[in-house]
Design a protein around this motif. Structure first.
Motif, short mmCIF file in Angstrom:
data_model
loop_
_atom_site.label_atom_id
_atom_site.label_comp_id
_atom_site.label_asym_id
_atom_site.label_seq_id
_atom_site.Cartn_x
_atom_site.Cartn_y
_atom_site.Cartn_z
N SER A 376 -1.62 0.93 7.33
CA SER A 376 -1.84 -0.25 6.72
C SER A 376 -1.22 -1.29 7.79
O SER A 376 -0.53 -0.78 8.65
N GLU A 377 -1.72 -2.76 7.54
CA GLU A 377 -1.22 -3.59 8.49
C GLU A 377 -1.15 -4.78 7.84
O GLU A 377 -1.95 -5.21 6.93
N VAL A 378 -0.26 -5.77 8.14
CA VAL A 378 -0.06 -7.06 7.31
C VAL A 378 -1.23 -7.92 8.05
O VAL A 378 -1.24 -7.90 9.25
N PHE A 379 -2.20 -8.45 7.21
CA PHE A 379 -3.26 -9.41 7.65
C PHE A 379 -2.90 -10.65 7.66
O PHE A 379 -3.36 -11.37 8.71
N LEU A 380 -2.44 -11.30 6.74
CA LEU A 380 -2.05 -12.43 6.67
C LEU A 380 -0.72 -13.07 6.22
O LEU A 380 -0.17 -12.31 5.07
#
Lengths: 427, 161
Positions: A376-380
């Protein structure tokens, strides 16, 4: 503001009253026989199932400061929106798509590009049409009770209020003069706690309707803590998911057609656990654990006795402590880079049950071929500033051109995220 | 315009009309918003709030928030009711949200010194969810509160100082 000291609450109250009786002649006119008991006031009885205080530890000053955060009722003026503070990966752009709409929550896009938005604290469903750079808004339904959930299928808009589902056929051709929605299903509990809904039409052409657990951490009857599905005419209701605490967002994998749903974990256990969940349904009737087991491996201290977490389906991802992941969609557009294809974008509304707030962002979950979560990645980010909300994201939705809409119920606004050379929204 | 019914000094002497003094501005804003939107159904207030702009609502709530808190009721207290009400408040933890002095904060109203008739009616309306709160919390909180408790609570809170 006055911090609360629950442990000393009853004693303080008694001494406060004693103080009042000395200071205020009115209250001292008491016959001697009615002297209040010197013992502390009665021990607190069981709280009602839906009380937000269930589970709150007594006598803890930090805990006493925490309470659910109510958004401002009025939308923020366009020039006060925090869009310039929102951060995205390189190559992505963000702009305001629409603003000035109170408490913008669930999003759906019609075949003609009309954007529909529901609300939890208001009573309207709003439609937004952007043409040649101009924005027109329409009220397609009003006087509703917490119309948070929306679904769009074959021209029909489905609306979920707290305890009933209704629809407007051919909605995009009647925006100017919409008929009153037709109720199709109302066999739903009326609890306020976790009663507001997200709905969606699945690949099986059935409408999926959650019924939340009617309280922070409570046992409940067979009509709660579940996701049901119904035919599009409201008939044939059946329960497909159990052990669900409160989902406000779900979507189906574009290839496997499996249902994935966000699920908010219980409060008042601790600042850090349980985390909220991203769950995957591989068979009808699966039980995801609430209120006996949270986050797949945490037996509830009160209700978990006599149960094992192994009885239940664990989440495919933990989505953060009290982060309140709500709306989620699989990205199926052609605009974002290939790595985002069929990934899940999840809007995390942000915590209230933590001293240091967590969330207020959008994260992406990348899946393995077998449907489990790879990474997972933080997007915003950017909605949290100095431990306060300057906005709170609720739902995401993909437009036909592959851009992504994001609703912010704190400000009453919808943003549009694009990739590549910035283009004006809407043709 | 408001003060003719609600009282010049934040204190209402009109039956069933609430005192507005000492209320947090965010709470007042939410209530006049709910009136304007028709989400809180009080026909006279829905009429009064009709057509107000968002800025009007903000200006109104900010200026009404300056009204002084109402004086508690000077009518004689019934000691047994006071006693029972105190136990109710502890049991239902009213003062953890409304503050120990029942003065409220943010979107939670001051209840100390409110009119007894208005308090009783409001509690009943929240309990039956005929008055829809902004976030639905009071409907849940009042689930186990009995009608007798409501009468005692209104009696006590109106006299609370």
């Amino acid at each position: 503001m006055t911090p609360y000291r629950l442990r000393r609450n009853s004693v303080l109250l008694s001494s406060t009253i004693a103080g009042l009786m000395m200071a205020a002649p009115v209250l001292s006119q008491q016959p001697a026989s009615a002297q209040p008991a010197a013992a502390p006031a009665a021990a607190p009885a069981a709280l009602p199932p839906g009380s937000p205080l269930i589970g709150r530890p007594e006598g803890n000053e930090a805990a006493a400061k925490l309470a659910p955060v109510a958004p401002p009722p009025l939308p923020a003026p366009a020039d006060k929106l925090p869009v310039s503070k929102l951060k995205l990966p390189p190559g992505f752009n963000i702009e305001v798509y629409a603003s000035g709409i109170a408490n913008t929550r669930s999003l759906r896009v019609g075949t003609k590009g009309t954007v529909f938005v529901g609300t939890r604290f208001g009573n309207k469903v709003t439609a937004i049409v952007r043409k040649d750079g101009k924005v027109e808004t329409y009220t397609v339904a009003q006087g509703l009770y917490r119309p948070n959930g929306l679904a769009f299928h074959n021209g029909t808009l489905y609306i979920a209020e707290l305890s009933q589902i209704s629809k407007i056929d051919n909605v995009e051709s009647v925006l100017d003069n919409p008929p009153k929605p037709t109720v199709i299903y109302s066999d739903l509990p009326k609890d306020e706690a976790h009663g507001w809904k997200f709905i969606g039409v699945g690949p099986d052409n059935k409408l999926y309707v959650p019924v939340g657990q009617p309280g922070n951490n409570v046992l409940h009857d067979k009509d709660h803590g579940q996701i049901r599905r119904i035919n599009l005419d409201g008939t044939g209701a059946e329960v497909v998911v159990l052990g669900m605490r409160n989902t406000v967002g779900f979507d189906w994998h574009p290839k496997t057609h499996e249902l994935y749903f966000s699920d908010n974990g219980r409060d008042w256990m601790s600042e850090d656990v349980p985390q909220d969940e991203l769950n995957r349904v591989t068979a009808t009737g699966q039980d995801f654990g609430a209120p006996y087991c949270y986050q797949g491996n945490l037996p509830d201290p009160e209700f978990g006795w006599g149960h094992a977490c192994s009885e239940f389906v664990p989440p495919v991802a933990l989505t953060g402590p009290h982060s309140a992941g709500l709306g989620m969609r699989f990205y199926t557009g052609k605009m974002f880079p290939a790595k985002y294809q069929n990934a899940i974008f999840l809007a995390r509304h942000g915590s209230w049950n933590r001293s240091k707030k967590f969330g207020g962002d959008v994260v992406v979950y990348f899946l393995n071929k077998d449907g489990t979560v790879k990474s997972s990645e933080v997007f915003l980010t950017g909605f949290l500033e100095n431990n306060s909300y300057i906005g709170r994201p609720v739902d995401v939705e993909i437009m036909a051109d592959g851009s992504m809409l994001l609703s912010d119920d704190w400000n009453g606004a919808i943003y549009r995220i694009t990739y590549g050379k910035p283009k004006a929204a809407g043709k | 315009m408001c003060l003719a019914c609600h009282g010049e000094k934040g204190q209402s002497s009109t039956p069933d009309v609430p005192s507005l003094g000492g209320q947090p501005a965010p709470y007042l804003l939410i209530q006049i918003y709910l009136f304007r939107e028709g989400q809180r159904a009080v026909p006279l207030m829905n009429e009064m709030a009709k057509g107000l702009s968002d800025d009007d609502l903000r200006a109104l709530s900010d200026s009404l928030a300056k009204l002084p808190a109402p004086a508690p009721s000077a009518e004689a207290p019934d000691p047994a009711r006071i006693e029972r009400a105190r136990a109710s408040i502890t049991r239902h933890r009213c003062n953890t949200c409304h503050n120990l002095d029942l003065s409220g904060r943010d979107n939670i109203p001051r209840i100390a010194g409110q009119r007894e008739d208005y308090l009783a009616r409001t509690l009943r309306e929240y309990k039956s969810n005929t008055r829809h709160g902004y976030d639905g919390v009071m409907a849940e909180v009042l689930g186990p509160v009995t009608d007798a408790e409501i009468a005692d609570l209104a009696h006590y809170i109106a006299r609370f100082r």
